[in-house]
Design an enzyme around this catalytic site. Structure first.
Site, mmCIF file in Angstrom:
data_model
loop_
_atom_site.group_PDB
_atom_site.id
_atom_site.type_symbol
_atom_site.label_atom_id
_atom_site.label_comp_id
_atom_site.label_asym_id
_atom_site.label_seq_id
_atom_site.Cartn_x
_atom_site.Cartn_y
_atom_site.Cartn_z
ATOM 1 N N ASP A 123 5.288 43.636 -15.842
ATOM 2 C CA ASP A 123 4.551 44.810 -15.377
ATOM 3 C C ASP A 123 3.166 44.914 -16.016
ATOM 4 O O ASP A 123 2.903 44.315 -17.062
ATOM 5 C CB ASP A 123 5.328 46.091 -15.733
ATOM 6 C CG ASP A 123 6.608 46.242 -14.926
ATOM 7 O OD1 ASP A 123 6.982 45.292 -14.213
ATOM 8 O OD2 ASP A 123 7.231 47.314 -15.028
ATOM 9 N N HIS A 133 6.303 42.812 -20.032
ATOM 10 C CA HIS A 133 4.918 43.177 -19.722
ATOM 11 C C HIS A 133 4.014 42.014 -20.108
ATOM 12 O O HIS A 133 3.980 41.630 -21.292
ATOM 13 C CB HIS A 133 4.523 44.443 -20.483
ATOM 14 C CG HIS A 133 5.386 45.631 -20.164
ATOM 15 N ND1 HIS A 133 6.638 45.805 -20.699
ATOM 16 C CD2 HIS A 133 5.180 46.679 -19.319
ATOM 17 C CE1 HIS A 133 7.167 46.920 -20.214
ATOM 18 N NE2 HIS A 133 6.308 47.473 -19.373
HETATM 19 ZN ZN LIG Z 1 4.166 49.875 -16.602
#
Ligand SMILES: [Zn+2]
Length: 315
Positions: free
Chosen positions: A127, A272
């Site tokens: 992400d 991430h």
């Molecule tokens: Zn996020």
């Protein structure tokens, strides 16, 4: 940190939304379909050195001729002529045995999508990118032959359009993580819709995304209004069942352990790619998961067809 890039205009949003609606009924045409997995096995006949030695051993003999002075015996061995027996000519030549057809090199076919109903599949998801470490991550994934899914921010795609395009071109799946990473539950519905639509538009513009746009709300935060807003747009809500908490621990060992220990067949693993420690952990995570028998797939491969507004946490 600049989360806000220039957003597409309202007219573009409307246009792209029309495109999206047009795309929804079509079947998924994932960019990963043409990916090759691993290397094919080349079949070829081989002749061993032992075969060659056996076939040539009987034709060497020494002659009785006096050897020239100063030349060692090994240097003047010669071949003894071998007389082939004469063959009776036949009226009709025996048909030559048909030569074995040489195996034609097969064109590299599109690798079939892994069947996650049979295999133990897990999906790596990243992400908040693209960002400065995304290129390194893409290099790792390419070297390992692994496809992943990236939930990108519209503002980041505006900032790094080439990285977003490269991600798609290399067979990874892209989903939407909204535009600015604000929680969609703490803003008016019109603003949430704009966060969603502007990101859809830039994904279509930048990577030509096809099929329903997978959506992951920032912080995983959504309410019924957000869910219905997504449902109207054909977009499913894709969360996760394995949280590495990589943003918090920023530690290769901890992130790796949480990803590997938490995985089970059908898992969606949250990471991430904006953190250097996460990108550094990915090679080990891939190695451990594959050693444990997992097949790493994209979310379209893991989930198959999705329902608008439906919430997915794993397969
Ligand atoms: Zn996020």
């Amino acid at each position: 940190m600049a989360w806000h890039g220039a957003r597409p205009s309202a007219a573009l949003v409307a246009t792209a939304f029309g495109m999206l609606v047009a795309l929804v009924p079509s079947t998924l045409t994932p960019a990963h379909a043409d990916a090759t997995h691993g290397t094919g096995v080349a079949l070829r006949s081989t002749v061993s050195t032992a075969d060659l030695a056996a076939g040539s051993a009987s034709t060497v003999a020494q002659t009785g001729a006096p050897r020239p002075a100063g030349v060692e015996p090994a240097a003047w061995t010669v071949l003894t002529p071998i007389t082939a027996p004469e063959l009776e000519p036949t009226a009709e030549p025996a048909p030559e045995p048909a030569p074995a057809p040489a195996p034609e090199p097969e064109p590299t076919p599109a690798a079939p999508a892994p069947d996650c109903a049979v295999l133990a599949c897990v999906a790596l998801t990243f992400d908040d990118g693209p960002g400065p470490y995304t290129g390194t991550l893409l290099n790792t994934l390419a070297a390992k032959g692994v496809k992943a899914t990236f939930f990108v921010l519209g503002s980041r795609v505006a900032q790094f359009p080439d990285l977003a395009a490269r991600t798609a071109a290399e067979g990874h799946a892209l989903g939407s993580h909204a535009w600015s990473h604000q929680s969609l539950t703490s803003m008016p519905v019109e603003q949430a819709a704009d966060e969603i639509d502007s990101t859809t538009v830039i994904l279509i513009q930048t990577v030509g995304i096809g099929g329903p746009v997978l959506f992951r709300p920032p912080y995983g935060a959504f309410d019924e209004q957000v869910r219905l807003t997504l449902a109207e747009r054909g977009q499913p809500v894709v969360l996760w069942d394995v949280d590495t908490e990589d943003w918090k621990n920023r530690d290769v060992g901890v992130t790796t352990h949480r990803a590997v220990a938490g995985a089970s067949p059908g898992s969606i693993i949250l990471m991430h790619d904006i953190h250097e420690s996460t990108v550094a952990a990915v090679p080990g995570i891939i190695d451990h998961l594959q050693a444990a028998g997992y097949t790493l797939v994209t979310l379209p491969e893991l989930l198959g067809p999705t329902e608008p507004g439906q919430v997915y946490r794993s397969r």
